[in-house]
Design an enzyme around this catalytic site. Structure first.
Site, mmCIF file in Angstrom:
data_model
loop_
_atom_site.group_PDB
_atom_site.id
_atom_site.type_symbol
_atom_site.label_atom_id
_atom_site.label_comp_id
_atom_site.label_asym_id
_atom_site.label_seq_id
_atom_site.Cartn_x
_atom_site.Cartn_y
_atom_site.Cartn_z
ATOM 1 N N ASN A 1 0.822 -1.197 0.000
ATOM 2 C CA ASN A 1 0.000 0.000 0.000
ATOM 3 C C ASN A 1 0.866 1.261 0.000
ATOM 4 O O ASN A 1 1.004 1.927 -1.028
ATOM 5 C CB ASN A 1 -0.929 -0.027 1.218
ATOM 6 C CG ASN A 1 -1.983 1.056 1.163
ATOM 7 O OD1 ASN A 1 -1.861 2.028 0.429
ATOM 8 N ND2 ASN A 1 -3.031 0.894 1.945
ATOM 9 N N ASP A 2 1.496 1.553 1.135
ATOM 10 C CA ASP A 2 2.251 2.809 1.241
ATOM 11 C C ASP A 2 3.392 2.903 0.228
ATOM 12 O O ASP A 2 3.723 3.987 -0.233
ATOM 13 C CB ASP A 2 2.819 2.953 2.654
ATOM 14 C CG ASP A 2 1.695 3.083 3.689
ATOM 15 O OD1 ASP A 2 0.618 3.570 3.302
ATOM 16 O OD2 ASP A 2 1.911 2.683 4.834
#
Lengths: 114, 482
Positions: B403-404
Site C-alpha cells: 500500500n504505502d
C-alpha cells in the site's frame, strides 16, 4: 618466544578502525536482495562472542562466576547455531532462472523476449 | 612451554577465523557465491570454538580446582544452547525470520553482557580504560538483549501496541543517564578505593538492571512498522558490544568480528532509514503514527472493483507485467500461488518481473527471501532503483498486499506522513490491478491516491483466493483455445 597478545592503547583503536572500515566496504557491495541473509549472517559472525564466554567460564573461580559464564556460553552458542542454521536455509533458496547459468555470474539479467 | 604453545595455537586459529569471517561475508555479495560464504565463515567459527578449549591449559590459579567442572559446564552450555537454537532455526517459518534474527541477536548481546559481568564480579577488570570499556560493552550488550527481546515479542505479535505515555522520552533519557551515572560511580569507587554506598556486587547488579530496563523502555514505544530498522540497530549494537568485550579479553578475533558486524549493521540501518525517508533518530525517538493527519488531500475519482478473472485475462494478453508484492502477500501465505500464476503468464509469452521496495516485509530483504522460498528465480527480482524507470513502459502492474510503497502521495502531498519516501512508480504503468483484503489503509494510516486513479482497478479478497481464481481463469482460457 612469547605468543601472548597485547593490544592496548592505539593498537586497539587501529584494529577497531580498520575492522569497521572493512565491514562497511564489504557490506556496501551486497545487493539489497540478500539483505536478510546478510543480516542473519553477520548476526552469526558476532556469535564469536561464545569464545569469550568460554574463556570467562574456564577462568571462573566461584559459583556466581560459573553461573554467569555458563549463561554467556549458552547464549553465545545459541547465537552461533541459530544464526548459522537460518542463514544457510535462506541462501539455499536463492536459485537462478536456468541451472545452466555460468558460475560466478553476478545477477544475470533475464533474456529479453522478442 | 605448554602455555606458550597454547597461546600460539589459539592465536593462529583466531587469526584464521577472523580471515574466514571477512572472506565469508565478502562472498555473500552475490547469490551465486553466498552459500559458500556462510560455509567458510562457519568453518572459522567451528575451529575458533574448538581451539578456545585450549584456554584450559592456562587458567588463573584460583580457577584451577574447578577446571574439570568448568570444562564440563562449557561443553554442556555449547550443546544445550547450540542444539536448541539449531533446532529452532531449522524449523522456523520464513515469515517468522525477523523475530528469529532478533532473538539470536539478543542472545549475542546477552553473552557480551555476561562476559562483562564475569569480569566485573571477578574483579578482573582493572585500570580506568579496561573498566570503562567493560562497562560500555555491558551497557550496549544489555540494551541489545532486552531491546531485542521486546522487538521479538512485537514481531511475534505477543506485544501488539506500541506503549507510549506522556514524557516518555524524558523518562527514557533519565533512565539512560542513571545507568551511566551508576557505571561512572563503579569506576570511581574502584579507582579511588573509597567506601561505596552499596556493596560492589549490589552496584554491579544495579548497573545491569538499569541497562536492561533502558533497553526495554527504549524499544516499547517504537511501532511495528519500524521494527526492521530496530533489529538492524541492535545487530550493530551487539557487534559493537562483542568488539568491546574482545578488547577487554585481549582477543583480536572478537574485536575484528564484532567491529566488522557493528559497521555492517550501521550501514544496513542507514540504508533502511533512507528507504523510509526518515532519520535513525527520528525512528528511535519520535512516535511515528501518533500524529496521523486527519485531513486528507483531495482524492479525486472512485474505487473501481473488478473481477479476478477479468484482471487475469487482461494480464494474459499483456506483453509485460510487473508484480509489486507487499507483506500482505506473505500474511496470506500466497507466494506459491503467485509464482504459479506468474509461470502461467510466462508460458503465454508475457514478460514478468518482480519489483521489491526496500521496506517490503518486516526486515530488509525479507520479501526477496519469501519469493525465493516460493521458487521465484532471483534474476526476476528487481530492486526499486533498478526497475522504477520500467513502469512507464509496462502494460500492467499487479500490486499485492502493498500500500504505502506505491502511494503517489509520497511524491506530491507535502502534508502526508510518507512525503519524500521513495516509492515504486506502479501508477505510471498503463494499467494497475490491486489485490487487497478490503478498503483499509496502510501502516501509515493514509488513503492511497493510486487506488482512485483512472488506470487502477481493485480486486478485493484474500490474496491466495484471488490468485487461485486468476490461475483458473488463465487455465480455462488456454483449454478453450486448445
Amino acid at each position: 618466544m612469547n605468543f601472548t597478545i597485547d593490544l592496548t592503547g592505539f593498537v586497539a583503536v587501529y584494529i577497531f578502525m580498520l575492522a569497521a572500515f572493512a565491514g562497511w566496504v564489504i557490506i556496501g557491495r551486497v545487493p539489497a536482495i540478500l539483505h536478510t541473509p546478510l543480516m542473519s549472517g553477520s548476526n552469526f559472525v558476532h556469535g564469536i562472542v561464545v569464545v569469550g564466554g568460554l574463556f570467562a567460564l574456564l577462568n571462573a573461580s566461584t559459583v556466581t562466576l560459573q553461573a554467569i559464564g555458563f549463561c554467556a556460553v549458552l547464549l553465545g552458542a545459541g547465537n552461533v547455531a541459530g544464526g548459522y542454521a537460518v542463514t544457510v536455509r535462506m541462501l539455499a533458496m536463492f536459485k537462478p532462472s536456468s541451472h545452466e547459468a555460468a558460475p560466478g555470474a553476478v545477477l544475470p539479467l533475464p533474456a529479453k523476449k522478442s | 612451554m605448554i602455555i606458550q604453545l597454547t597461546h600460539l595455537v589459539i592465536g593462529a586459529v583466531d587469526l584464521v577465523a577472523a580471515f574466514l569471517f571477512m572472506f565469508g561475508l565478502k562472498r555473500m555479495s552475490s547469490p551465486v557465491t553466498a552459500p559458500s560464504g556462510i560455509f567458510v565463515a562457519g568453518i572459522g567459527m567451528l575451529v575458533a570454538v574448538l581451539a578456545s578449549f585450549l584456554y584450559a591449559f592456562d587458567v588463573s590459579a584460583d580457577a584451577k580446582p574447578f577446571l574439570w567442572i568448568n570444562i564440563g559446564l562449557g561443553a554442556a552450555a555449547l550443546l544445550a544452547g547450540g542444539g536448541l537454537a539449531w533446532l529452532s532455526g531449522k524449523k522456523v517459518a520464513m515469515t517468522a525470520m525477523p523475530q528469529m534474527v532478533a532473538l539470536y541477536n539478543g542472545m549475542g548481546g546477552g553473552a557480551a553482557g555476561a562476559i562483562a559481568a564475569v569480569e566485573l564480579f571477578g574483579g578482573k577488570a582493572q585500570g580506568p580504560t579496561q573498566l570503562v570499556v567493560t562497562l560500555l560493552g555491558a551497557l550496549i550488550g544489555s540494551i541489545s538483549l532486552s531491546g531485542s527481546l521486546i522487538a521479538w515479542a512485537k514481531l511475534d505479535e505477543i506485544l501488539n501496541k506500541p506503549m507510549r505515555f506522556w514524557g516518555q522520552q524524558a523518562f527514557n533519557t533519565l533512565a539512560l543517564l542513571i545507568t551511566i551515572a551508576v557505571g561512572g560511580y563503579i569506576v570511581f569507587i574502584i579507582q579511588s578505593g573509597s567506601p561505596p554506598l552499596l556493596t560492589m556486587p549490589q552496584l554491579i547488579m544495579l548497573f545491569f538492571a538499569c541497562a536492561l530496563a533502558y533497553g526495554i523502555l527504549m524499544t516499547l514505544p517504537i511501532g511495528g512498522a519500524d521494527m526492521p530498522v530496530v533489529i538492524s540497530i541492535y545487530n550493530a549494537a551487539t557487534g559493537l558490544a562483542v568488539g568491546l568485550e574482545g578488547f577487554v579479553l585481549q582477543n583480536p578475533a572478537l574485536m575484528i568480528a564484532g567491529m566488522v558486524v557493528g559497521a555492517a549493521g550501521l550501514l544496513l540501518t542507514l540504508l533502511m532509514a533512507r528507504a523510509m525517508n526518515r532519520s535513525v533518530s527520528n525512528i528511535l525517538f519520535t512516535n511515528f503514527g501518533t500524529v496521523v493527519e486527519e485531513k486528507q488531500g483531495d482524492i479525486k475519482g472512485e474505487l473501481k472493483p473488478t473481477e479476478a478473472a477479468d484482471a487475469a485475462i487482461a494480464m494474459r494478453y499483456a506483453s509485460s507485467v510487473i508484480v509489486v508484492p507487499g507483506y500482505g502477500l506473505a500474511a496470506a501465505q500466497a507466494q506459491q500461488k503467485l509464482y504459479e500464476f506468474v509461470k502461467l503468464l510466462q508460458s503465454s509469452g508475457v514478460s514478468v518481473k518482480f519489483a521489491i521496495h526496500p521496506v517490503a516485509g518486516r526486515m530488509p530483504g525479507q520479501m526477496d527471501v519469501l519469493l525465493a522460498e516460493a521458487g521465484v528465480p532471483y534474476d526476476l527480482i528487481f530492486q526499486l532503483d533498478d526497475i522504477n524507470d520500467e513502469f512507464k513502459t509496462t502494460d500492467v502492474s499487479l500490486v499485492i498486499g502493498a500500500n504505502d510503497v506505491v502511494n503517489p502521495a509520497a511524491r506530491t502531498e507535502k502534508t502526508s506522513p510518507i512525503y519524500g519516501m521513495p516509492i515504486l512508480n506502479a501508477d505510471q504503468s498503463k494499467q494497475v490491478y490491486v489485490i487487497k483484503r478490503g478498503q483499509g489503509k496502510g501502516y501509515a494510516g493514509i488513503m492511497n491516491q493510486l487506488f482512485f486513479s483512472p488506470n487502477c482497478n481493485m480486486v478485493y479478497g484474500d490474496a491466495a483466493a484471488v490468485l487461485g481464481k486468476m490461475i483458473e481463469a488463465v487455465r480455462g482460457l488456454s483449454s478453450k483455445a486448445a
